[in-house]
Design an enzyme around this catalytic site. Structure first.
Site, PDB file in Angstrom:
ATOM      1  N   ILE A 101       0.875  -1.047   0.018  1.00 23.50           N
ATOM      2  CA  ILE A 101       0.019  -0.126   0.164  1.00 23.50           C
ATOM      3  C   ILE A 101       0.764   1.204   0.004  1.00 23.50           C
ATOM      4  CG2 ILE A 101      -0.203   0.022   2.530  1.00 23.50           C
ATOM      5  CD1 ILE A 101      -3.074   1.135   1.989  1.00 23.50           C
ATOM      6  N   ALA A 102       0.558   2.239  -0.719  1.00 21.63           N
ATOM      7  CA  ALA A 102       1.404   3.471  -0.822  1.00 21.63           C
ATOM      8  C   ALA A 102       0.426   4.610  -1.013  1.00 21.63           C
ATOM      9  CB  ALA A 102       2.232   3.282  -2.212  1.00 21.63           C
ATOM     10  N   VAL A 103       0.562   5.631  -0.601  1.00 20.35           N
ATOM     11  CA  VAL A 103      -0.073   6.953  -0.665  1.00 20.35           C
ATOM     12  C   VAL A 103       0.823   8.110  -1.133  1.00 20.35           C
ATOM     13  CG1 VAL A 103      -1.575   8.700   0.212  1.00 20.35           C
ATOM     14  CG2 VAL A 103      -1.909   6.221   0.905  1.00 20.35           C
ATOM     15  N   GLU A 135       2.471  -7.185   6.716  1.00 25.65           N
ATOM     16  CA  GLU A 135       3.617  -6.860   7.456  1.00 25.65           C
ATOM     17  C   GLU A 135       3.983  -5.430   7.334  1.00 25.65           C
ATOM     18  OE1 GLU A 135       4.349  -8.982   4.662  1.00 25.65           O
ATOM     19  OE2 GLU A 135       4.276 -10.856   5.968  1.00 25.65           O
ATOM     20  N   ASN A 140       7.624   2.141  11.582  1.00 23.00           N
ATOM     21  CA  ASN A 140       6.546   2.845  10.898  1.00 23.00           C
ATOM     22  C   ASN A 140       5.576   3.228  11.616  1.00 23.00           C
ATOM     23  OD1 ASN A 140       4.911   3.985   9.335  1.00 23.00           O
ATOM     24  ND2 ASN A 140       5.326   2.646   7.281  1.00 23.00           N
ATOM     25  N   TYR A 147      -3.173   0.797  11.323  1.00 19.28           N
ATOM     26  CA  TYR A 147      -3.695  -0.516  11.349  1.00 19.28           C
ATOM     27  C   TYR A 147      -4.304  -1.255  12.589  1.00 19.28           C
ATOM     28  CZ  TYR A 147      -0.530  -0.770   7.381  1.00 19.28           C
ATOM     29  OH  TYR A 147       0.002  -0.448   6.075  1.00 19.28           O
TER      30      TYR A 147
END
Length: 177
Positions: A101-103, A135, A140, A147
């Site tokens: 996932i990346a924004v 993971e 982070n 999460y």
């Protein structure tokens, strides 16, 4: 031997996980969400490098993942013509697994990552999986906070999980009841 050939020949072709292109409303903004294609890889690579400096995916990883349309789903989110985010997930019989996932940095902190995660959690639930996993880097804290907010629980620490940096990762899981 003939029976195995006949079973292979008679079986129905694999079915791609369905995901029609759609609008996604996050806050005051409406984005366009659709399945990722090979044409999106260049933009995804730029985003990967901007976010995951030391551990970005490469082109081969994306190409490989995009071929697995029966058990995985990779989505891209656009603000007009600008790629703002993407997410990928594998779906097994009992478990779904967020692979990436990346924004984009300019779009972070606006609820986009949460919206994409909720979408994949809902998809996993609809497909009947009993849990969803991922993971996350142990350093982070922002991602871990998200999460936890979504109901994921901390799991085992994987020492040196990220090969290029030897950074640790934590397994996280969310039961889907």
């Amino acid at each position: 031997m003939f029976r195995k050939f006949k079973q292979w020949f008679d079986r129905e072709p694999p079915v791609e996980l369905a995901f029609p292109a759609q609008s996604l409303h996050v806050g005051e903004t409406t984005y366009q969400l659709r399945r990722m294609t090979n044409d999106d890889i260049d933009a995804a690579l730029v985003m990967e490098k901007a976010i995951y400096h030391d551990t970005p995916w490469d082109r081969i990883a994306f190409i490989s993942e995009l071929r697995k349309t029966q058990r995985s789903l990779y989505l891209v989110l656009f603000d007009e013509d600008v790629l703002t985010a993407f997410i990928g997930c594998w779906f097994g019989k009992d478990e779904a697994h967020i692979t990436n996932i990346a924004v984009a940095p300019l779009y972070q902190g606006q609820g986009i990552g949460e919206a994409l995660m909720r979408l994949m959690i809902d998809k996993a639930y609809d497909l009947g999986t009993s849990e969803i996993t991922l993971e996350v880097r142990t350093d982070n804290a922002v991602a871990q906070h998200l999460y936890h907010k979504l109901g994921f629980q901390d799991g085992e620490i994987r020492r040196g999980y990220y090969v290029s940096t030897h950074a640790d990762a934590m397994d996280m899981r969310k039961p889907l009841e």
